[in-house]
Write an enzyme that holds these catalytic residues in place. Structure first.
Site, PDB file in Angstrom:
ATOM      1  N   ASP A  69     -19.097  14.091 -22.963  1.00  0.00           N
ATOM      2  CA  ASP A  69     -17.692  13.963 -23.324  1.00  0.00           C
ATOM      3  C   ASP A  69     -17.490  13.823 -24.835  1.00  0.00           C
ATOM      4  O   ASP A  69     -18.450  13.659 -25.596  1.00  0.00           O
ATOM      5  CB  ASP A  69     -17.053  12.773 -22.588  1.00  0.00           C
ATOM      6  N   ASP A 138     -14.362   0.207 -15.029  1.00  0.00           N
ATOM      7  CA  ASP A 138     -13.549   0.627 -13.876  1.00  0.00           C
ATOM      8  C   ASP A 138     -14.280   1.676 -13.035  1.00  0.00           C
ATOM      9  O   ASP A 138     -13.687   2.297 -12.167  1.00  0.00           O
ATOM     10  CB  ASP A 138     -12.198   1.180 -14.364  1.00  0.00           C
ATOM     11  N   HIS A 140     -15.756   4.456 -14.243  1.00  0.00           N
ATOM     12  CA  HIS A 140     -15.709   5.843 -14.723  1.00  0.00           C
ATOM     13  C   HIS A 140     -17.096   6.319 -15.152  1.00  0.00           C
ATOM     14  O   HIS A 140     -17.947   5.524 -15.573  1.00  0.00           O
ATOM     15  CB  HIS A 140     -14.662   6.043 -15.820  1.00  0.00           C
ATOM     16  N   GLU A 145     -11.860   9.062 -15.108  1.00  0.00           N
ATOM     17  CA  GLU A 145     -11.245   7.785 -14.763  1.00  0.00           C
ATOM     18  C   GLU A 145     -10.896   7.738 -13.272  1.00  0.00           C
ATOM     19  O   GLU A 145     -10.824   8.783 -12.620  1.00  0.00           O
ATOM     20  CB  GLU A 145      -9.952   7.625 -15.581  1.00  0.00           C
TER      21      GLU A 145
HETATM   22  C1  GLP Z   1     -17.435   5.374 -22.561  1.00  0.00           C
HETATM   23  C2  GLP Z   1     -18.191   6.669 -22.353  1.00  0.00           C
HETATM   24  C3  GLP Z   1     -19.009   6.621 -21.079  1.00  0.00           C
HETATM   25  C4  GLP Z   1     -19.834   5.354 -21.061  1.00  0.00           C
HETATM   26  C5  GLP Z   1     -18.922   4.166 -21.056  1.00  0.00           C
HETATM   27  C6  GLP Z   1     -19.668   2.841 -21.000  1.00  0.00           C
HETATM   28  O1  GLP Z   1     -16.263   5.330 -21.820  1.00  0.00           O
HETATM   29  N1  GLP Z   1     -17.336   7.816 -22.292  1.00  0.00           N
HETATM   30  O2  GLP Z   1     -19.826   7.769 -21.001  1.00  0.00           O
HETATM   31  O3  GLP Z   1     -20.650   5.338 -19.927  1.00  0.00           O
HETATM   32  O4  GLP Z   1     -18.175   4.200 -22.266  1.00  0.00           O
HETATM   33  O5  GLP Z   1     -20.138   2.520 -22.253  1.00  0.00           O
HETATM   34  P1  GLP Z   1     -21.169   1.371 -22.588  1.00  0.00           P
HETATM   35  O6  GLP Z   1     -22.505   1.910 -22.233  1.00  0.00           O
HETATM   36  O7  GLP Z   1     -21.018   1.142 -24.048  1.00  0.00           O
HETATM   37  O8  GLP Z   1     -20.777   0.199 -21.755  1.00  0.00           O
END
Ligand code: GLP
Length: 243
Positions: A69, A138, A140, A145
């Site tokens: 992404d 949440d 995702h 989402e």
């Molecule tokens: C963002 C990214 C996700 C990631 C999520 C959790 O939303 N788009 O790909 O998994 O954050 O991030 P973290 O690993 O920092 O908790």
């Protein structure tokens, strides 16, 4: 249940266990296609991959990569863009070729056309061999989402306030966090031959419990992984504490 959950003692151990899978894959298929992720969760793995590349244990020279992404509206060189994150935390430190690394274009004027082109590129690379995922609070994955259905292909999403607030820590204030992103679809992720998810910290304990015991439903996007034949979740004891 197909989903394998491995509880490691800490992030460093997760990095090593996950890196073993990359080392084996790249040795057996030097031009494999890696689906990569951003966020804090993959960082111990990326540090271990850098170390093994330095030691000559992993050769990334023929590896191709596609990222999950990117924020809409951020240029590749923006300090918080996911392209920049990947350059700083992995690509600039290993011998992967820049032209073999793909991150969605956050500035594309015709976003829908760019999303279709991103999907077509994944197909022409031969599909994803190993997809790496984190998980949002949440549920995702990528930026898919909670929703009424599972989006299939790469698309533009409006970020929830929860996700914007969770990512505020990387920006100087909430106002600076983009409202939109481009993300691979759930279908894109599910088409990967193998999937690894990394979940760490007590803050992820509730969502990991929901993922482990929950039914497959689009309100919890990661639950779809129960339908994939080869998923391994690496977590630490803090994240596993409510399971
Ligand atoms: C963002 C990214 C996700 C990631 C999520 C959790 O939303 N788009 O790909 O998994 O954050 O991030 P973290 O690993 O920092 O908790």
């Amino acid at each position: 249940m197909n989903m394998k959950i491995i509880v490691a003692k800490d992030e460093k151990e997760i990095g090593c266990l996950a890196a073993d899978i990359y080392e084996q894959l790249i040795a057996s298929k030097p031009d494999c296609v890696l689906g990569l992720a951003t966020g804090s969760s993959p960082l111990p793995l990326y540090a271990e991959l850098v170390k093994r590349c330095d030691e000559g244990r992993i050769d990334f020279s023929a590896v191709r990569s596609v990222n999950l992404d990117e924020y809409r509206g951020l240029a590749p060189e923006h300090p918080q863009s996911y392209r920049r994150f990947m350059q700083e935390n992995l690509f600039d430190k290993i011998n992967i070729k820049r032209e073999n690394t793909f991150v969605p274009d956050g500035l594309a004027e015709d976003a829908d056309a760019a999303c279709r082109a991103y999907e077509d590129n994944i197909t022409s690379l031969g599909g994803i061999d190993l997809q790496l995922l984190g998980i949002g609070h949440d549920g995702h994955i990528g930026f898919n989402e909670p929703d009424d259905d599972f989006p299939l292909t790469t698309h533009v999403v409006t970020l929830t306030e929860m996700t914007r607030e969770a990512n505020e820590r990387f920006f100087s204030c909430l106002d600076e966090v983009p409202h939109e992103a481009v993300t691979m679809g759930i279908g894109t992720v599910m088409a990967a031959k193998k999937i690894i998810m990394i979940v760490t910290g007590a803050g992820k304990a509730d969502i990991l419990r929901q993922l482990k015991y929950g039914e497959v439903r689009p309100e919890l996007p990661a639950s779809v992984l129960h339908l994939h034949p080869d998923v391994t979740v690496f977590c630490d004891e803090a994240a596993y504490s409510k399971c």
